[in-house]
Design a protein around this motif. Structure first.
Motif, PDB file in Angstrom:
ATOM      1  N   GLN A 294       0.844  -1.203   0.000  1.00  0.00           N
ATOM      2  CA  GLN A 294       0.000   0.000   0.000  1.00  0.00           C
ATOM      3  C   GLN A 294       0.880   1.254   0.000  1.00  0.00           C
ATOM      4  O   GLN A 294       0.590   2.234  -0.698  1.00  0.00           O
ATOM      5  N   LEU A 298       1.049   4.096  -2.910  1.00  0.00           N
ATOM      6  CA  LEU A 298       0.825   5.511  -2.615  1.00  0.00           C
ATOM      7  C   LEU A 298       1.919   6.366  -3.228  1.00  0.00           C
ATOM      8  O   LEU A 298       1.638   7.419  -3.834  1.00  0.00           O
ATOM      9  N   ARG A 299       3.173   5.936  -3.086  1.00  0.00           N
ATOM     10  CA  ARG A 299       4.270   6.689  -3.700  1.00  0.00           C
ATOM     11  C   ARG A 299       4.111   6.750  -5.202  1.00  0.00           C
ATOM     12  O   ARG A 299       4.354   7.787  -5.836  1.00  0.00           O
ATOM     13  N   GLN A 302       1.637   9.311  -6.292  1.00  0.00           N
ATOM     14  CA  GLN A 302       2.110  10.681  -6.104  1.00  0.00           C
ATOM     15  C   GLN A 302       3.028  11.143  -7.229  1.00  0.00           C
ATOM     16  O   GLN A 302       2.941  12.288  -7.675  1.00  0.00           O
ATOM     17  N   ARG A 339      -4.499   1.982   4.635  1.00  0.00           N
ATOM     18  CA  ARG A 339      -3.984   3.346   4.848  1.00  0.00           C
ATOM     19  C   ARG A 339      -5.018   4.383   4.454  1.00  0.00           C
ATOM     20  O   ARG A 339      -5.572   4.335   3.344  1.00  0.00           O
ATOM     21  N   ASP A 341      -4.414   7.579   3.897  1.00  0.00           N
ATOM     22  CA  ASP A 341      -3.897   8.467   2.851  1.00  0.00           C
ATOM     23  C   ASP A 341      -4.014   7.822   1.469  1.00  0.00           C
ATOM     24  O   ASP A 341      -4.270   8.503   0.472  1.00  0.00           O
ATOM     25  N   LEU A 342      -3.865   6.506   1.399  1.00  0.00           N
ATOM     26  CA  LEU A 342      -4.063   5.817   0.116  1.00  0.00           C
ATOM     27  C   LEU A 342      -5.537   5.855  -0.276  1.00  0.00           C
ATOM     28  O   LEU A 342      -5.862   6.059  -1.455  1.00  0.00           O
ATOM     29  N   TYR A 343      -6.396   5.678   0.693  1.00  0.00           N
ATOM     30  CA  TYR A 343      -7.839   5.730   0.412  1.00  0.00           C
ATOM     31  C   TYR A 343      -8.217   7.071  -0.206  1.00  0.00           C
ATOM     32  O   TYR A 343      -8.967   7.122  -1.193  1.00  0.00           O
ATOM     33  N   ARG A 345      -6.347   9.068  -1.873  1.00  0.00           N
ATOM     34  CA  ARG A 345      -5.794   9.145  -3.224  1.00  0.00           C
ATOM     35  C   ARG A 345      -6.671   8.382  -4.225  1.00  0.00           C
ATOM     36  O   ARG A 345      -6.875   8.821  -5.362  1.00  0.00           O
TER      37      ARG A 345
END
Length: 488
Positions: A294, A298-299, A302, A339, A341-343, A345
């Protein structure tokens, strides 16, 4: 009344392959939607009944051998009238070319019979164009036949039914080009019309899309529909099920690896993100993705840089991401399994697919669609009894569209006559003893589930990934159920 298919007088030897025998006959009257076959005198053997499915074989001069299905719609002392249901486009075009070759010296409209000294370009009585030679005429003919057939059917509908059809057309159904799975989007209810509208809105953008819904509701099909209506439609569409690949292999599948990165990495390999460059990648069951992956995903979201396992650099790719899950991501975040923050995104645009039990009358529409489609594939005509339609409405369909497909396919085989009953669908739930103890009900349901798993495994040649997908569950869940029921 004008006919939709021109007929020609012919003398074409033909073989009628029936369930019990082969009969040598002669086609004396031939059109695109059927033919009349005259038997040799005397009539050989026992006569066949109306609605008997047959296989026709005949050879048309210059067009080759024809072999396709037919149904007997009328019989008399001399022979049979047979229609050609579901004739494929290529066969129909070849048949049309033969018919046109035999319409070159006529003085009446082959559609309505109006006589002419010199044939006009358009019949003044029925309005059909009569210049059959241009290559585009066949497409003109097929389109107008379809419009006329639709008009006949629509004239018998009430205003509410007509409005549903108008809404269905207006929404443009977000069709998937070249996919036989479009049937999973059959529906005219508000729930599915909203799905179609959201697909149309988000497809032209590059937003990341999160598709939520239970197993079997058509999440991958939704992703494919978005891709096919986007500017990336001519580029790759790459789908991967995160739950179907072991955690230690998933990173390599998604991001690729360099030669020597780990034991067994004898060559460098591109990952799915690189394969999907300039196209779309669909990550199904993303809620099952392990935490370490995950973070890497995410990276990637980005900076859109792919870093293969064992590399010190990265590669920029242009990929649109569509993700899907049947899990409650809010609950997974609260439990620390996903995560947040992933959600955020992923959640640039969300499409919620309703389960079948919330689609109202669309459930019966789906079942009838599949029944007609699968029946045509095997040359049969079957319908649901009223009890079967009621059972379809009242059943919860935990496996959603996949379960409908499986039950209807099985019912076509199990149904002895022209009708499909609740028993054929395995929906004879009314016969259960409603006064039984809970453990008796559990035992009955367990027996049904065990039999269903064994049936699907056999149909998939024991391919566990395919079986899990057809059952609408994950592979780990399938493993557990097989262990519980002692299935090898």
């Amino acid at each position: 009344m004008p006919r939709l298919s021109p007929r020609i007088i012919a003398t074409v030897p033909a073989t009628l392959d029936t369930p019990s025998s082969k009969i040598e006959m002669v086609i004396t009257d031939l059109g695109l939607n059927g033919a009349y076959l005259r038997a040799h005198s005397p009539f050989p053997g026992k006569k066949l009944g109306v609605d008997t499915p047959v296989l026709l074989q005949y050879n048309l001069f210059g067009k080759g051998l024809f072999e396709h299905r037919g149904n007997i719609i009328r019989k008399d002392n001399a022979g049979y009238a047979v229609n050609f249901p579901g004739l494929d486009f290529a066969t129909k075009r070849k048949l049309w070319e033969f018919i046109v070759d035999n319409l070159s010296d006529v003085h009446e409209c082959p559609f309505c019979g109006e006589s002419y000294i010199t044939m006009p370009t358009t019949c003044k009585r029925c309005g059909w164009e009569l210049n059959f030679n241009p290559p585009e005429y066949f497409n003109y003919y097929e389109k107008n036949c379809t419009i006329k057939k639709l008009h006949e059917r629509l004239s018998g509908l009430d205003i509410e039914q007509l409005q549903k059809i108008v809404n269905f057309i207006d929404i443009d159904i977000a069709k998937v080009m070249g996919s036989e799975e479009i049937q999973e989007f059959v529906g005219t209810g508000n729930a599915m019309l909203e799905v179609f509208a959201n697909i149309r809105k988000v497809a032209p953008t590059d937003l990341t899309v999160l598709v939520l819904g239970e197993s079997g509701t058509g999440k991958e099909l939704t992703a494919q529909a978005i891709h096919d209506r986007s500017t990336r439609k001519d580029k790759p569409f790459v789908a991967i099920n995160c739950a179907a690949i072991p955690d230690n292999l998933l990173e390599a599948e998604l991001f690729g690896y360099e030669k020597g990165a780990f034991t067994g990495a004898h060559i460098s390999k591109k990952g799915k993100f690189e394969f999907a460059d300039n196209g779309t990648i669909f990550l199904d069951e993303i809620g099952d993705m392990p935490p370490n992956l995950q973070a890497k995903l995410l990276r990637f979201l980005q900076d859109k840089i792919v870093e293969r396992i064992g590399t010190v650099g990265g590669k920029k790719v242009n990929v649109r991401l569509i993700a899907a899950t049947n899990r409650d991501l809010d609950a997974a975040i609260a439990e620390g399994k996903f995560r947040s923050d992933l959600y955020y995104r992923l959640d640039e645009f969300t499409i919620n697919l309703p389960p079948v039990r919330e689609r109202g009358e669309d459930t019966v529409i789906l079942a009838k669609y599949f029944l007609n489609k699968f029946s045509r594939e095997v040359g049969l005509t079957k319908t649901f009894t009223k009890d079967a339609a009621d059972a379809i409405r009242n059943y919860d369909w935990p496996g959603n569209v996949r379960e409908i497909i499986n039950k209807v396919r099985r019912a076509i085989v199990m149904a002895g006559g022209k009708t499909v009953t609740p028993v054929d669908l395995l929906l004879d739930v009314a016969k259960m003893d409603v006064g039984a103890e809970n453990n008796q009900l559990s035992d009955a349901l367990a027996q049904i589930e065990r039999a269903k798993i064994k049936e699907v495994l056999k149909g998939c040649s024991h391919n566990l990934s395919n079986a899990a997908r057809m059952l609408g569950i994950s592979r780990p869940t399938l493993y557990r159920r097989m262990k519980i029921y002692g299935i090898d």
